[in-house]
Motif scaffolding. Structure first.
Motif, PDB file in Angstrom:
ATOM      1  N   GLU A 256       0.836  -1.207   0.000  1.00 37.17           N
ATOM      2  CA  GLU A 256       0.000   0.000   0.000  1.00 37.17           C
ATOM      3  C   GLU A 256       0.869   1.254   0.000  1.00 37.17           C
ATOM      4  O   GLU A 256       0.568   2.238  -0.686  1.00 37.17           O
ATOM      5  CB  GLU A 256      -0.930  -0.020   1.213  1.00 37.17           C
ATOM      6  N   GLY A 257       1.962   1.221   0.764  1.00 34.31           N
ATOM      7  CA  GLY A 257       2.853   2.375   0.813  1.00 34.31           C
ATOM      8  C   GLY A 257       3.576   2.632  -0.491  1.00 34.31           C
ATOM      9  O   GLY A 257       3.896   3.783  -0.822  1.00 34.31           O
ATOM     10  N   LEU A 258       3.817   1.586  -1.248  1.00 31.42           N
ATOM     11  CA  LEU A 258       4.533   1.712  -2.529  1.00 31.42           C
ATOM     12  C   LEU A 258       3.589   1.854  -3.713  1.00 31.42           C
ATOM     13  O   LEU A 258       4.050   2.058  -4.842  1.00 31.42           O
ATOM     14  CB  LEU A 258       5.423   0.487  -2.739  1.00 31.42           C
ATOM     15  N   GLY A 259       2.288   1.708  -3.469  1.00 34.03           N
ATOM     16  CA  GLY A 259       1.331   1.765  -4.568  1.00 34.03           C
ATOM     17  C   GLY A 259       1.439   0.567  -5.497  1.00 34.03           C
ATOM     18  O   GLY A 259       1.193   0.676  -6.700  1.00 34.03           O
ATOM     19  N   ARG A 260       1.804  -0.595  -4.931  1.00 29.84           N
ATOM     20  CA  ARG A 260       1.948  -1.819  -5.717  1.00 29.84           C
ATOM     21  C   ARG A 260       1.078  -2.924  -5.124  1.00 29.84           C
ATOM     22  O   ARG A 260       0.490  -2.769  -4.048  1.00 29.84           O
ATOM     23  CB  ARG A 260       3.415  -2.280  -5.728  1.00 29.84           C
ATOM     24  N   ALA A 261       1.015  -4.041  -5.807  1.00 34.22           N
ATOM     25  CA  ALA A 261       0.267  -5.189  -5.303  1.00 34.22           C
ATOM     26  C   ALA A 261       1.138  -5.984  -4.336  1.00 34.22           C
ATOM     27  O   ALA A 261       2.370  -5.967  -4.437  1.00 34.22           O
ATOM     28  CB  ALA A 261      -0.165  -6.082  -6.470  1.00 34.22           C
ATOM     29  N   LEU A 263       1.793  -9.121  -4.241  1.00 33.11           N
ATOM     30  CA  LEU A 263       2.662 -10.101  -4.904  1.00 33.11           C
ATOM     31  C   LEU A 263       3.898  -9.436  -5.486  1.00 33.11           C
ATOM     32  O   LEU A 263       4.971 -10.054  -5.567  1.00 33.11           O
ATOM     33  CB  LEU A 263       1.903 -10.894  -5.959  1.00 33.11           C
ATOM     34  N   ASP A 264       3.785  -8.162  -5.912  1.00 37.79           N
ATOM     35  CA  ASP A 264       4.950  -7.426  -6.404  1.00 37.79           C
ATOM     36  C   ASP A 264       6.019  -7.334  -5.315  1.00 37.79           C
ATOM     37  O   ASP A 264       7.209  -7.555  -5.557  1.00 37.79           O
ATOM     38  CB  ASP A 264       4.572  -6.001  -6.823  1.00 37.79           C
ATOM     39  N   GLY A 272      15.737 -10.199  -4.468  1.00 38.95           N
ATOM     40  CA  GLY A 272      16.873  -9.488  -3.899  1.00 38.95           C
ATOM     41  C   GLY A 272      17.693 -10.321  -2.938  1.00 38.95           C
ATOM     42  O   GLY A 272      18.689  -9.851  -2.391  1.00 38.95           O
ATOM     43  N   ARG A 273      17.312 -11.588  -2.732  1.00 36.72           N
ATOM     44  CA  ARG A 273      18.027 -12.455  -1.801  1.00 36.72           C
ATOM     45  C   ARG A 273      19.290 -13.031  -2.438  1.00 36.72           C
ATOM     46  O   ARG A 273      19.349 -13.245  -3.654  1.00 36.72           O
ATOM     47  CB  ARG A 273      17.132 -13.603  -1.328  1.00 36.72           C
ATOM     48  N   PRO A 274      20.310 -13.343  -1.612  1.00 35.47           N
ATOM     49  CA  PRO A 274      21.565 -13.887  -2.137  1.00 35.47           C
ATOM     50  C   PRO A 274      21.353 -15.213  -2.863  1.00 35.47           C
ATOM     51  O   PRO A 274      20.551 -16.044  -2.414  1.00 35.47           O
ATOM     52  CB  PRO A 274      22.421 -14.094  -0.873  1.00 35.47           C
ATOM     53  N   THR A 275      22.053 -15.400  -3.957  1.00 32.45           N
ATOM     54  CA  THR A 275      22.129 -16.623  -4.772  1.00 32.45           C
ATOM     55  C   THR A 275      20.872 -16.913  -5.585  1.00 32.45           C
ATOM     56  O   THR A 275      20.885 -17.825  -6.407  1.00 32.45           O
ATOM     57  CB  THR A 275      22.460 -17.892  -3.942  1.00 32.45           C
ATOM     58  N   GLU A 297      10.403  -6.015 -12.320  1.00 30.52           N
ATOM     59  CA  GLU A 297      11.357  -4.909 -12.317  1.00 30.52           C
ATOM     60  C   GLU A 297      11.367  -4.097 -11.026  1.00 30.52           C
ATOM     61  O   GLU A 297      12.136  -3.145 -10.900  1.00 30.52           O
ATOM     62  CB  GLU A 297      11.053  -3.969 -13.500  1.00 30.52           C
ATOM     63  N   LEU A 298      10.529  -4.454 -10.060  1.00 25.65           N
ATOM     64  CA  LEU A 298      10.460  -3.674  -8.823  1.00 25.65           C
ATOM     65  C   LEU A 298      11.684  -3.914  -7.944  1.00 25.65           C
ATOM     66  O   LEU A 298      12.073  -5.050  -7.704  1.00 25.65           O
ATOM     67  CB  LEU A 298       9.188  -4.041  -8.048  1.00 25.65           C
ATOM     68  N   VAL A 299      12.268  -2.839  -7.455  1.00 29.91           N
ATOM     69  CA  VAL A 299      13.350  -2.903  -6.475  1.00 29.91           C
ATOM     70  C   VAL A 299      12.848  -2.233  -5.194  1.00 29.91           C
ATOM     71  O   VAL A 299      12.426  -1.080  -5.209  1.00 29.91           O
ATOM     72  CB  VAL A 299      14.622  -2.187  -6.976  1.00 29.91           C
ATOM     73  N   LEU A 300      12.885  -2.964  -4.097  1.00 31.86           N
ATOM     74  CA  LEU A 300      12.344  -2.444  -2.846  1.00 31.86           C
ATOM     75  C   LEU A 300      13.280  -1.424  -2.210  1.00 31.86           C
ATOM     76  O   LEU A 300      14.506  -1.604  -2.210  1.00 31.86           O
ATOM     77  CB  LEU A 300      12.117  -3.593  -1.859  1.00 31.86           C
ATOM     78  N   PRO A 301      12.732  -0.381  -1.601  1.00 31.69           N
ATOM     79  CA  PRO A 301      13.561   0.515  -0.777  1.00 31.69           C
ATOM     80  C   PRO A 301      14.187  -0.279   0.360  1.00 31.69           C
ATOM     81  O   PRO A 301      13.591  -1.236   0.867  1.00 31.69           O
ATOM     82  CB  PRO A 301      12.553   1.545  -0.261  1.00 31.69           C
ATOM     83  N   GLU A 302      15.367   0.114   0.780  1.00 31.16           N
ATOM     84  CA  GLU A 302      16.094  -0.633   1.798  1.00 31.16           C
ATOM     85  C   GLU A 302      15.307  -0.738   3.098  1.00 31.16           C
ATOM     86  O   GLU A 302      15.329  -1.778   3.773  1.00 31.16           O
ATOM     87  CB  GLU A 302      17.451   0.022   2.058  1.00 31.16           C
ATOM     88  N   ALA A 303      14.587   0.314   3.463  1.00 27.82           N
ATOM     89  CA  ALA A 303      13.819   0.285   4.712  1.00 27.82           C
ATOM     90  C   ALA A 303      12.711  -0.767   4.647  1.00 27.82           C
ATOM     91  O   ALA A 303      12.438  -1.457   5.638  1.00 27.82           O
ATOM     92  CB  ALA A 303      13.222   1.664   4.985  1.00 27.82           C
TER      93      ALA A 303
END
Length: 322
Positions: A256-261, A263-264, A272-275, A297-303
């Protein structure tokens, strides 16, 4: 879609893979054809199947679509052997004969002379592991597959297989495939560190927590969902508990905060997890697949990533953490 290197191999696979577990059972030929076309059009290359899916019919359906819908050369095919269905239920058999016979049958159903990745579907306590690994070596040296790996095996077996395959013929273990999501992080204890140390690519099945991370089970059990399906209800049920609910709510809040679904967010966290080389999305319908393709193509903010790490963290202790 991003192409990722599979471990230390020269194989590059799409960040999202197309799973076919529902094909020829819950997904008919028309929907499967639409899924495959949409997947390739989006830049997807990795298609994951298994000899046991719909008793081999999933592979047969995929084989009919190769050439008619897409060019075989545009895909990386991954199949699995070692589990077969009998009148008394599923039977695990990772003996040399069973694995190689199954691979030959898979190639015939797929209408190809090789697959790109061949995996042992499950551990077999009744077969010496050296025999299982020798079948993997033979699968590569005979040209039936380009690369080999293990599915649903613990870290110690992964390390042993990598050691046994190391040698002058340069076969090597390429990948592991396991369930991995915000609702199932057991692989973080030992398999992920082992994969990192050994240079293996990790393929994640059920990256949406068996569909629960989409948020559709938050209020009720949808009549057309896997959770309401006679043959898949037991597959979904373990993640309809209180602990999983808290993680799902965190994913929904982030979405909701990112304006995405939701599952996104769930897929972006996993990619973004290792390996992790690819997240295998087993959509039942073309619409479900298209929703997942939009998330690639979504990249999550670090927080956000840190918050999801914390809420889903697995308990570790001795000897994983000294």
């Amino acid at each position: 879609m991003e192409l990722r290197q599979l471990g230390r191999t020269g194989l590059r696979v799409s960040a999202l893979g197309l799973g076919t577990m529902t094909w020829a059972r819950d997904t008919d030929e028309l929907d499967a054809a639409e899924q495959l076309t949409d997947f390739v059009d989006a830049g997807g290359t990795l298609v994951d199947t298994a000899a046991s899916y719909a008793g081999g019919d999933a592979e047969s359906l995929l084989g009919t679509l190769l050439g008619s819908r897409v060019d075989r050369r545009d895909l990386h095919l991954c199949t699995k052997a070692g589990v077969r269905h009998t009148s008394s239920g599923p039977m695990v058999d990772a003996s040399r004969g069973a694995l190689l016979d199954s691979l030959d049958e898979s190639l015939a159903r797929l209408g190809t002379d090789h697959v790109d990745l061949f995996l042992v579907h499950a551990p077999d306590a009744g077969t010496p592991f050296t025999e299982t690994v020798s079948a993997l070596r033979q699968a590569v040296t005979s040209g039936r597959t380009r690369y080999v790996g293990l599915s649903n095996h613990p870290a110690w077996a992964t390390a042993q297989a990598a050691t046994l395959l190391a040698g002058t013929d340069d076969v090597g273990l390429a990948a592991v495939e396991l369930e991995y999501s915000l609702l199932q992080r057991g692989v973080d204890r030992e398999v992920v560190p082992a994969a990192q140390a050994l240079g293996l690519g990790l393929l994640a099945w059920s990256p949406l927590g068996r569909g629960v991370l989409t948020g559709k089970y938050r209020r009720a059990l949808p009549a057309d969902s896997r959770g309401a399906s006679p043959h898949l209800a037991g597959f979904v049920e373990p993640y309809l508990d209180h602990a999983s609910s808290g993680i799902v709510e965190a994913v929904v809040t982030a979405a909701e905060g990112l304006g995405r679904a939701p599952l996104d967010v769930a897929l972006a966290w996993l990619l973004g997890r290792p390996t992790v080389a690819s997240a295998i999305v087993g959509a039942r319908t073309p619409a479900q697949l298209r929703a997942s393709l939009d998330a690639a193509e979504l990249v999550l903010p670090e927080a956000v990533r840190t918050a999801l790490d914390d809420v889903s963290d697995v308990e570790t202790g001795y000897p994983e953490r000294w």
